[in-house]
Design a protein around this motif. Sequence first.
Motif, mmCIF file in Angstrom:
data_model
loop_
_atom_site.group_PDB
_atom_site.id
_atom_site.type_symbol
_atom_site.label_atom_id
_atom_site.label_comp_id
_atom_site.label_asym_id
_atom_site.label_seq_id
_atom_site.Cartn_x
_atom_site.Cartn_y
_atom_site.Cartn_z
ATOM 1 N N ALA A 237 0.831 -1.204 0.000
ATOM 2 C CA ALA A 237 0.000 0.000 0.000
ATOM 3 C C ALA A 237 0.863 1.250 0.000
ATOM 4 C CB ALA A 237 -0.931 -0.003 1.208
ATOM 5 N N VAL A 238 1.888 1.277 0.848
ATOM 6 C CA VAL A 238 2.762 2.457 0.925
ATOM 7 C C VAL A 238 3.509 2.653 -0.393
ATOM 8 C CG1 VAL A 238 4.742 3.480 2.111
ATOM 9 C CG2 VAL A 238 2.989 2.280 3.426
ATOM 10 N N VAL A 239 3.978 1.562 -0.979
ATOM 11 C CA VAL A 239 4.694 1.664 -2.253
ATOM 12 C C VAL A 239 3.775 2.216 -3.348
ATOM 13 C CG1 VAL A 239 5.802 0.326 -4.088
ATOM 14 C CG2 VAL A 239 6.370 -0.127 -1.698
ATOM 15 N N VAL A 240 2.534 1.730 -3.374
ATOM 16 C CA VAL A 240 1.588 2.215 -4.385
ATOM 17 C C VAL A 240 1.265 3.690 -4.164
ATOM 18 C CG1 VAL A 240 -0.738 1.958 -5.324
ATOM 19 C CG2 VAL A 240 0.624 -0.067 -4.806
ATOM 20 N N PHE A 241 1.112 4.096 -2.908
ATOM 21 C CA PHE A 241 0.870 5.512 -2.620
ATOM 22 C C PHE A 241 2.030 6.369 -3.148
ATOM 23 C CE2 PHE A 241 -1.786 4.121 1.239
ATOM 24 C CZ PHE A 241 -2.958 4.208 0.508
ATOM 25 N N LEU A 242 3.248 5.899 -2.952
ATOM 26 C CA LEU A 242 4.410 6.647 -3.432
ATOM 27 C C LEU A 242 4.418 6.715 -4.951
ATOM 28 C CD1 LEU A 242 7.033 8.133 -2.821
ATOM 29 C CD2 LEU A 242 8.196 5.919 -2.766
ATOM 30 N N LEU A 243 4.088 5.607 -5.604
ATOM 31 C CA LEU A 243 4.028 5.603 -7.067
ATOM 32 C C LEU A 243 2.938 6.545 -7.570
ATOM 33 C CD1 LEU A 243 4.491 1.794 -7.855
ATOM 34 C CD2 LEU A 243 6.149 3.630 -8.192
ATOM 35 N N MET A 244 1.821 6.592 -6.870
ATOM 36 C CA MET A 244 0.745 7.510 -7.263
ATOM 37 C C MET A 244 1.211 8.959 -7.152
ATOM 38 S SD MET A 244 -2.427 5.534 -5.350
ATOM 39 C CE MET A 244 -3.645 6.816 -5.664
ATOM 40 N N ALA A 245 1.922 9.279 -6.083
ATOM 41 C CA ALA A 245 2.410 10.647 -5.909
ATOM 42 C C ALA A 245 3.446 11.000 -6.966
ATOM 43 C CB ALA A 245 2.993 10.812 -4.508
ATOM 44 N N VAL A 246 4.352 10.073 -7.244
ATOM 45 C CA VAL A 246 5.376 10.326 -8.268
ATOM 46 C C VAL A 246 4.720 10.521 -9.628
ATOM 47 C CG1 VAL A 246 7.314 9.307 -9.518
ATOM 48 C CG2 VAL A 246 7.220 9.144 -7.028
ATOM 49 N N THR A 247 3.719 9.700 -9.929
ATOM 50 C CA THR A 247 3.009 9.840 -11.206
ATOM 51 C C THR A 247 2.328 11.196 -11.306
ATOM 52 O OG1 THR A 247 2.631 7.451 -11.287
ATOM 53 C CG2 THR A 247 1.235 8.835 -12.677
ATOM 54 N N LEU A 248 1.728 11.638 -10.228
ATOM 55 C CA LEU A 248 1.060 12.932 -10.223
ATOM 56 C C LEU A 248 2.032 14.051 -10.573
ATOM 57 C CD1 LEU A 248 -1.799 14.095 -9.552
ATOM 58 C CD2 LEU A 248 -0.894 14.620 -7.282
ATOM 59 N N TYR A 249 3.258 13.950 -10.068
ATOM 60 C CA TYR A 249 4.263 14.996 -10.297
ATOM 61 C C TYR A 249 5.283 14.610 -11.370
ATOM 62 C CZ TYR A 249 2.667 17.428 -6.102
ATOM 63 O OH TYR A 249 1.922 18.111 -5.176
ATOM 64 N N ALA A 250 4.924 13.646 -12.217
ATOM 65 C CA ALA A 250 5.890 13.140 -13.204
ATOM 66 C C ALA A 250 6.451 14.256 -14.081
ATOM 67 C CB ALA A 250 5.230 12.065 -14.059
ATOM 68 N N LEU B 247 6.758 13.226 -1.367
ATOM 69 C CA LEU B 247 6.844 12.350 -0.203
ATOM 70 C C LEU B 247 5.748 12.673 0.807
ATOM 71 C CD1 LEU B 247 10.726 12.291 0.353
ATOM 72 C CD2 LEU B 247 9.299 10.598 -0.825
ATOM 73 N N GLY B 248 5.434 13.963 0.940
ATOM 74 C CA GLY B 248 4.398 14.343 1.897
ATOM 75 C C GLY B 248 3.036 13.815 1.518
ATOM 76 N N ALA C 193 -6.477 11.032 0.460
ATOM 77 C CA ALA C 193 -5.265 11.777 0.112
ATOM 78 C C ALA C 193 -5.248 12.285 -1.320
ATOM 79 C CB ALA C 193 -4.035 10.900 0.345
ATOM 80 N N PHE C 194 -5.936 11.597 -2.233
ATOM 81 C CA PHE C 194 -5.872 11.960 -3.651
ATOM 82 C C PHE C 194 -7.235 12.397 -4.199
ATOM 83 C CE2 PHE C 194 -2.217 9.236 -2.973
ATOM 84 C CZ PHE C 194 -1.220 9.853 -3.714
ATOM 85 N N ALA C 195 -8.129 12.813 -3.337
ATOM 86 C CA ALA C 195 -9.421 13.328 -3.790
ATOM 87 C C ALA C 195 -9.212 14.586 -4.627
ATOM 88 C CB ALA C 195 -10.311 13.630 -2.587
ATOM 89 N N PRO C 196 -10.174 14.943 -5.482
ATOM 90 C CA PRO C 196 -9.994 16.102 -6.372
ATOM 91 C C PRO C 196 -9.525 17.384 -5.688
ATOM 92 C CG PRO C 196 -11.914 14.855 -7.036
ATOM 93 C CD PRO C 196 -11.436 14.216 -5.787
ATOM 94 N N PRO C 197 -10.072 17.776 -4.522
ATOM 95 C CA PRO C 197 -9.550 19.010 -3.915
ATOM 96 C C PRO C 197 -8.096 18.891 -3.499
ATOM 97 C CG PRO C 197 -11.138 17.944 -2.460
ATOM 98 C CD PRO C 197 -11.240 17.267 -3.783
ATOM 99 N N MET C 198 -7.669 17.702 -3.072
ATOM 100 C CA MET C 198 -6.271 17.514 -2.700
ATOM 101 C C MET C 198 -5.365 17.632 -3.921
ATOM 102 S SD MET C 198 -6.752 17.170 0.441
ATOM 103 C CE MET C 198 -8.011 16.673 1.619
ATOM 104 N N VAL C 199 -5.812 17.085 -5.035
ATOM 105 C CA VAL C 199 -5.024 17.173 -6.267
ATOM 106 C C VAL C 199 -4.945 18.623 -6.737
ATOM 107 C CG1 VAL C 199 -4.933 16.477 -8.693
ATOM 108 C CG2 VAL C 199 -5.539 14.801 -6.931
ATOM 109 N N SER C 200 -6.020 19.362 -6.581
ATOM 110 C CA SER C 200 -5.993 20.779 -6.934
ATOM 111 C C SER C 200 -4.938 21.520 -6.126
ATOM 112 C CB SER C 200 -7.375 21.399 -6.690
ATOM 113 O OG SER C 200 -7.339 22.800 -6.844
ATOM 114 N N HIS C 201 -4.907 21.292 -4.828
ATOM 115 C CA HIS C 201 -3.914 21.953 -3.975
ATOM 116 C C HIS C 201 -2.519 21.385 -4.201
ATOM 117 C CE1 HIS C 201 -6.369 24.599 -1.394
ATOM 118 N NE2 HIS C 201 -7.342 23.737 -1.674
#
Length: 825
Positions: free
Chosen positions: A263-276, A360-361, A392-400
Amino acid sequence: MSEARTGAGPRVGVDLSVVVPAYNEELRLGPTLDAIVSHLTATEAAETWEVLVVDDGSTDGTRDVVAAVTERDARVQLIRGGPRNRGKGHALRLGVCASYGRRVLLTDADLAAPIAELELLDKALSEGHAAAIGSREAPGARIERRQHRLRENLGRAGNLLIRGLVVPGIRDTQCGFKLFDGERAREAFAASRLDGFGIDVEILRHFRRADWSVAEVPIRWSHQPGSKIRAGDYAHVLGELASLKGRSVRAAARSLRPADVLAVVVFLLMAVTLYAGRWIDPNGRYLPDSLQDQNQWEWFFAVTADNVAHLRNPLFTDFQGFPDGVNLMANTVMLGLSVPFTPVTLALGPAVTLGLVMTLGLAATAAAWYRLLVKRLVRHRGAAFTGAALAAFAPPMVSHANAHPNFIVLFMIPLIIDRALRLCAGTRTVRDGVVLGLMAAYQVFLGEEPLLLAAMGMLLFAAAYGAVRPDVARASWRPLLKGLGVAALTTLPLVAFFLSWQFFGPQSYKSIGHGDNAGNSPLALLSFAERSLLAGDPERADALSLNPTEQNAFYGWPLVLLALGIVVRLWERPLVKALGFTAVAAAVLSLGPEIRLPQTDLVLPGPWALLADRPLFESVIEGRVAMICAPVLGMLLALAFERLAEMPGLGTRYVGFLAITLALLPIVPAPLKSQDRPEVPSFIADGTWRSYVDTEAGETLVPVPLPDPGNAEALHWQTTARFGFRMPGGYFNGPYGEDRTGIYGAVPRHTSALLRDVRYSGRTPVIGEAWQAQARKDFAYWHAGALVLRPQYYDKQLRATVDKLVGRPGKWVGGVWVWDLHEGD
């Protein structure tokens, strides 16, 4: 007589099971059983109780005593524990696991605590506790006959050790008179491993870890002769405690399942993808939807690192906003991360630091929500992952995520929620209060507004849950208030100086307005955000939000409908009722002081009007209150996911998971937009500016037009030059006027306002002697050494205006137009 039973779950008609461990109790057991049977016959309904005597390898007539009582009353039964004595823990485990009662009472064969004290324990259990344990040390306990002083002192020393190592907050773990909720007792004893007197500690630790409330009840107690405890037993208990502590460490390591790591690894991959897009070239890429916020945040991290490296005050600077300066504590510089990341910022630059903090945050925040859901809400790891991902990745969070690390680096919030829930149990109020205070203090240095919003969400939930579970509220409010008081006393000394600097220090301000349209439209709650991968609608999102960084709702109508369906389907659960109320209340508050009904001219007063002018709330963008809905919806989703996973029907599970998938797919975020950022002019990058600005004499470099919230590229110049020069103007929050109202950027002067008008209008004004005289005053106020204009929209008009203000043309140097204000002095 009966062999050991393996009954799991209450048998119809059995309300109370009394378990009595016995080893060579021929002399004391008869009167004890007579007293128990007499009391239960008088106080309990017929056929609603049973007494289970567990013979632990007795060599005397213990079994004959039990047989005699059983002949008179079949509700008294004997359980054989085996041919040899194995210990109190073994006997209790057999007895509890063989019980059928809704309640299970443990009492010693000597009945040192009279059976009549059961009424006190039962009262505590009826108040919502999972266990009520008799205590000889709690205030109000009565000791009618004491043990030998040596044994008493050894017992107290052992209790101190137990409280320190295993179950803090419980004064007397070893008293043999305890009442448990039957189902939980059977689960705990089935999982136990100790055979000796340490079983009491092991069971209480199990209840503590499961967050099952334990009440310590003062009782009447009298030492009885014939105790089976010997001097060597104290050493044996210490050995069991050591074994228990070692198992705790090993269990903690084993409790980290592969699914948790995944789960933690996937969360990190999701964050990295968001900021790719940014990570392709961290120093050369920019998030355009951040507007000027990326420049601002990089500057915040850079100036903090520069202040720390040069041992300057990290709460104030005059590198922008010169000569007045900037109150950094009154701006969200995230000292809780910008200070620890100083070495990274100095070595790799603020762009890399900001990228690391946000990536990372965001992953850490998702992991923290996951941990909270697994610990407090659901056991199914897939359910917890789904709920945490939404939180953590809901639309308002992604906006911010474009621009505001203080609103996406929220890993402390789930920890704070968990600690607040611990306070409700009232077991370690002081310790948990201190920890909560330390957590809150650290969150202040990460972001005060998210802490305020989290407190609002917790208050809404607590009010709703207390309304549907008044029994829990009655049991929890005293330890909760006490713990919150301890937390406040812990937090205030740590943050008092910093908050006084923020609100009363140099360049502090009272409040900052966001206009009359900072609340969400009702349509924003149902629409899709710009960065939703499949259903994103930039035009509609832009029309319903302040800007791309403030799309604070946009959960999409499928998810809203799903959440409504979950609440209706699971309405019988008080937790679901409280979560549903919290989501609705937060959504309504986010609509602002006035709610404009779509497609009509009707305007209704909103409940936010009650808070809008209150201290702290007056500076909040009310649309952000809808962000509270993200973790709440995540929790509802996790509960529904787990319920579906437990259903036997394949068709039902298929339909349910299909509904979850269809609700989430439209809001899956696309990677954030990125683009090449403007190059820093060589005039700045190669240090040519040093020939024009005498920093030793206090001179500044003045960009044309002056940097402001709409044009803050000059902040990037300054970080590239490693704060070699100061400059007026800037992008920050500061005071304006005698009432010190907060504004964005520096207080405008005549010349800065003139240049700003030219930049946005493209019209060259008529410049006369009055304007030239005013410009000279403003240049002197700014201590200007040189004016610098980079190529941009309307740069010809800007250059012509500055030529007239200065009285001579600028020179093309290093990719910019420069006016050296020393010429002609």
